[in-house]
Design an enzyme around this catalytic site. Structure first.
Site, short mmCIF file in Angstrom:
data_model
loop_
_atom_site.label_atom_id
_atom_site.label_comp_id
_atom_site.label_asym_id
_atom_site.label_seq_id
_atom_site.Cartn_x
_atom_site.Cartn_y
_atom_site.Cartn_z
N PHE A 178 -25.12 -72.32 -15.73
CA PHE A 178 -26.55 -72.14 -15.50
C PHE A 178 -26.86 -71.55 -14.12
O PHE A 178 -27.99 -71.61 -13.66
CB PHE A 178 -27.28 -73.47 -15.64
CG PHE A 178 -27.13 -74.09 -17.01
CD1 PHE A 178 -27.91 -73.65 -18.07
CD2 PHE A 178 -26.20 -75.08 -17.25
CE1 PHE A 178 -27.77 -74.21 -19.34
CE2 PHE A 178 -26.04 -75.65 -18.51
CZ PHE A 178 -26.83 -75.20 -19.56
N ARG A 229 -27.72 -69.28 -10.87
CA ARG A 229 -28.62 -68.14 -10.63
C ARG A 229 -27.97 -67.20 -9.62
O ARG A 229 -27.32 -67.67 -8.67
CB ARG A 229 -29.94 -68.63 -10.02
CG ARG A 229 -30.77 -69.50 -10.92
CD ARG A 229 -31.72 -70.37 -10.10
NE ARG A 229 -30.98 -71.25 -9.20
CZ ARG A 229 -31.53 -71.97 -8.23
NH1 ARG A 229 -32.83 -71.90 -8.01
NH2 ARG A 229 -30.80 -72.76 -7.44
N ASN A 245 -32.72 -70.52 -21.06
CA ASN A 245 -33.17 -69.24 -20.50
C ASN A 245 -34.41 -68.72 -21.23
O ASN A 245 -35.32 -68.18 -20.61
CB ASN A 245 -32.04 -68.20 -20.56
CG ASN A 245 -31.11 -68.34 -19.37
OD1 ASN A 245 -31.35 -69.15 -18.49
ND2 ASN A 245 -30.06 -67.55 -19.34
N GLY A 268 -46.09 -61.80 -11.90
CA GLY A 268 -45.76 -60.59 -11.16
C GLY A 268 -45.40 -59.46 -12.10
O GLY A 268 -46.09 -59.23 -13.09
N GLY A 274 -36.36 -59.74 -15.17
CA GLY A 274 -35.32 -58.75 -15.49
C GLY A 274 -33.98 -59.40 -15.27
O GLY A 274 -33.84 -60.61 -15.39
N CYS A 279 -29.46 -61.64 -17.38
CA CYS A 279 -29.46 -62.80 -18.28
C CYS A 279 -30.68 -62.90 -19.18
O CYS A 279 -30.56 -62.86 -20.41
CB CYS A 279 -29.33 -64.08 -17.47
SG CYS A 279 -27.71 -64.23 -16.72
N ARG A 283 -30.03 -54.64 -12.78
CA ARG A 283 -30.03 -54.58 -14.24
C ARG A 283 -31.39 -54.99 -14.80
O ARG A 283 -31.95 -55.99 -14.42
CB ARG A 283 -28.93 -55.49 -14.81
CG ARG A 283 -27.54 -54.90 -14.67
CD ARG A 283 -26.49 -55.85 -15.16
NE ARG A 283 -26.39 -57.01 -14.27
CZ ARG A 283 -25.68 -58.11 -14.55
NH1 ARG A 283 -25.03 -58.20 -15.69
NH2 ARG A 283 -25.63 -59.10 -13.69
C1 UDX Z 1 -31.22 -66.90 -14.80
C2 UDX Z 1 -31.33 -68.43 -14.95
O1 UDX Z 1 -32.25 -68.95 -13.99
C3 UDX Z 1 -29.95 -69.07 -14.78
O2 UDX Z 1 -30.04 -70.48 -15.01
C4 UDX Z 1 -29.00 -68.45 -15.79
O3 UDX Z 1 -27.70 -68.98 -15.66
C5 UDX Z 1 -28.97 -66.94 -15.63
O4 UDX Z 1 -30.29 -66.41 -15.74
P1 UDX Z 1 -31.06 -65.18 -12.78
O5 UDX Z 1 -31.16 -64.10 -13.81
O6 UDX Z 1 -30.02 -65.07 -11.71
O7 UDX Z 1 -30.81 -66.61 -13.47
O8 UDX Z 1 -32.47 -65.22 -12.03
P2 UDX Z 1 -33.76 -66.15 -11.97
O9 UDX Z 1 -33.91 -66.66 -10.59
O10 UDX Z 1 -33.82 -67.12 -13.05
O11 UDX Z 1 -34.91 -65.02 -12.19
C6 UDX Z 1 -34.94 -64.23 -13.35
C7 UDX Z 1 -36.08 -63.24 -13.33
O12 UDX Z 1 -37.33 -63.89 -13.52
C8 UDX Z 1 -36.24 -62.43 -12.04
O13 UDX Z 1 -36.57 -61.09 -12.38
C9 UDX Z 1 -37.38 -63.10 -11.32
O14 UDX Z 1 -38.05 -62.23 -10.45
C10 UDX Z 1 -38.26 -63.49 -12.50
N1 UDX Z 1 -39.12 -64.64 -12.25
C11 UDX Z 1 -38.60 -65.88 -12.03
C12 UDX Z 1 -40.51 -64.47 -12.28
O15 UDX Z 1 -41.01 -63.35 -12.49
N2 UDX Z 1 -41.31 -65.55 -12.11
C13 UDX Z 1 -40.82 -66.79 -11.89
O16 UDX Z 1 -41.63 -67.72 -11.78
C14 UDX Z 1 -39.42 -66.98 -11.85
#
Ligand code: UDX
Length: 466
Positions: A163, A165, A243, A288, A292, A295, A362
């Site tokens: 999990f 990030r 996710n 926002g 992206g 994941c 990505r």
């Molecule tokens: C995610 C999961 O959080 C993680 O548990 C899993 O193992 C892999 O996928 P990650 O892709 O690294 O991790 O990023 P994360 O911090 O979750 O953000 C994902 C996307 O959502 C980003 O583009 C972020 O900008 C966006 N986001 C996140 C928002 O737009 N608003 C939010 O409130 C939170």
């Protein structure tokens, strides 16, 4: 680094990690640093050579320190050879990539290839642990395949999703909030849990991680690790559903943001208000440009395919995807409302990565927005603290986008858009910048600036729902 005494129990486990991506490298480096002999197998020679030199080939806070510690202790063995790794391994963790196919299905080619190589080289009684994110049902069929390849050895299959990030991969691996171990054989499940307990004990010997990398590493945010023993399909479904649920939260916040724009509400206040309800929580309600990365988009599409393949539908997820994919166009419209026709307008785009703290682009909504602006005739200059042309090689960013090496270099522009939530953009010297922006408008598509303060400097501020 603090001194850590090896627990005797670990002397009997030798681990192979297959795949040196974010998950494999982070986990492998931590295991070795925690005193466990760990092979890290990857077929990419360049990656293995970089790891052997004691560092990573991608940026993650603290990762290099742990790789170096593993290499110095002589317990981390990066290698291209399955044969070398599997000759004495008792447990293997598969951490290979699962790219998406154009139809939304998950490409499981690497999952099966890794399982096949492992099976051919494994000793009897190997525990094969799947850490890669796979569609529900994959584990059972991988195990069948492994048994077909070799009937002379006993193999136990475990699903143990990851999990972490990006940007806080090391921290998340050291202090997981939960460890999910799905398997049919209780004693193998317990052996995997013991490894995590051991790593956690080791991690707890660190108490100054926050010093160097700021709040993402604050040890005050460590919660007690919960362990879940489940069936293999449950473990698989926990990962993708988690996710998908987070993606739903983000899209929900983005929907409310569009209504906030129309009604004069401030979406940050609204989310603070609803997030204070413990049943809802405040996290992942930041509107926002949308989500992206490697994941969320892939896992949501994969889960939708699992529904489809099972003859079911999940309209909630369809809606979340639609909301998400509309966010860059929603921001584009804000730009058009301010500048009118965009042909030959000069725009500065701050941020290209899919989120802050990473160079990963990505499925970045910032890139989608940049391309939309170019399609509308605008001239785009873009700056990202971690992203260069090399990083963008595999992304379809329009060639006409001018990548700036530093934000100080900005020429005069008509409007500025913040597309990634880098803290660096908060601390820009916005005051000095003012005369360079002809319209005087800042579009903060990640809601990171303080509206009142920016307006005091004479700008017009437009957030998403603010
Ligand atoms: C995610 C999961 O959080 C993680 O548990 C899993 O193992 C892999 O996928 P990650 O892709 O690294 O991790 O990023 P994360 O911090 O979750 O953000 C994902 C996307 O959502 C980003 O583009 C972020 O900008 C966006 N986001 C996140 C928002 O737009 N608003 C939010 O409130 C939170």
């Amino acid at each position: 680094m603090p001194v850590f005494n090896k627990l005797n129990i670990m002397n009997k486990e030798i681990i192979t990690i297959i795949g040196s991506g974010y998950v494999g490298t982070t986990f492998g480096a931590l295991l070795a640093a925690a005193g466990i002999k760990t092979y890290l197998v990857d077929l990419d020679e360049k990656k293995i050579e970089t790891l052997k030199s004691g560092k990573s080939y991608f940026f993650e806070p603290y990762l290099d320190e742990f790789i170096k510690k593993g290499m110095d202790s002589g317990l981390l063995y990066p290698t291209m050879s399955y044969e070398e790794a599997f000759k004495d391994s008792t447990i293997a963790f598969s951490c290979v990539g699962t790219p998406d196919l154009p139809d939304g299905n998950v490409n499981l080619a690497y999952i099966y290839a890794a399982a096949e190589e492992a099976t051919r080289n494994a000793k009897n009684d190997i525990i094969y642990v799947q850490k890669s994110t796979v569609p529900v049902g994959t584990g059972r069929s991988v195990l069948e395949k492994m048994k077909e390849i070799r009937s002379d050895i006993d193999i136990t299959y475990i699903s143990n999703p990851e999990f972490l990030r990006e940007g806080s991969a090391m921290f998340d691996t050291m202090y997981p909030d939960r460890v999910v171990v799905g398997g049919d054989d209780k004693s193998s499940v317990e052996r995997i849990i013991k490894i995590y307990e051991h790593v956690l004990e080791f991690s707890k010997t660190f108490n100054s991680l926050e010093d160097k990398y700021g709040s993402a590493f604050s040890t005050t945010s460590i919660t007690e690790t919960k362990y879940f023993e489940t069936t293999i399909p449950s473990a698989e479904l926990i990962k993708v559903s988690a996710n998908a649920f987070l993606a739903l939260k983000i899209s929900f916040a983005n929907s409310i943001a569009t209504l906030s724009d129309k009604s004069g509400a401030n979406v940050a206040e609204v989310m603070d208000g609803i997030g204070a309800d413990k049943r809802i929580g405040r996290s992942f309600l930041y509107p926002g440009l949308g989500y992206g990365g490697g994941c969320f988009p892939k896992d949501v599409a994969g889960l939708q395919k699992s529904f489809e393949n099972a003859g079911l539908t999940n309209p909630i997820l369809d809606a979340a995807v639609e909301v998400n994919s509309n966010m860059p166009a929603y921001v584009l419209n804000k730009v058009k409302q301010e500048l009118g026709e965009l042909s030959d307008k000069n725009i500065l785009l701050l941020g290209l990565a899919f989120k802050s703290g990473t160079s990963d682009c990505r499925k970045s909504p910032a890139i989608k927005l940049a391309n939309l602006l170019v399609e509308n005739g605008a001239n785009i200059s873009a700056f990202d603290p971690q992203v260069d042309r090399e990083e963008l090689k595999h992304e379809k960013l329009s060639e006409s986008v001018n990548i700036l090496a530093e934000v100080d270099e900005i020429p005069s522009v008509d409007i500025v858009i913040i597309a990634t939530e880098w803290p660096e953009f908060k601390s820009l010297n916005w005051k000095n910048f003012k005369d360079n922006v002809s319209s005087g408008v800042i579009i903060d598509a990640r809601n990171i600036l303080n509206k009142k303060e920016i307006e005091k400097l004479g700008y017009k501020y437009l957030g998403v729902g603010i």
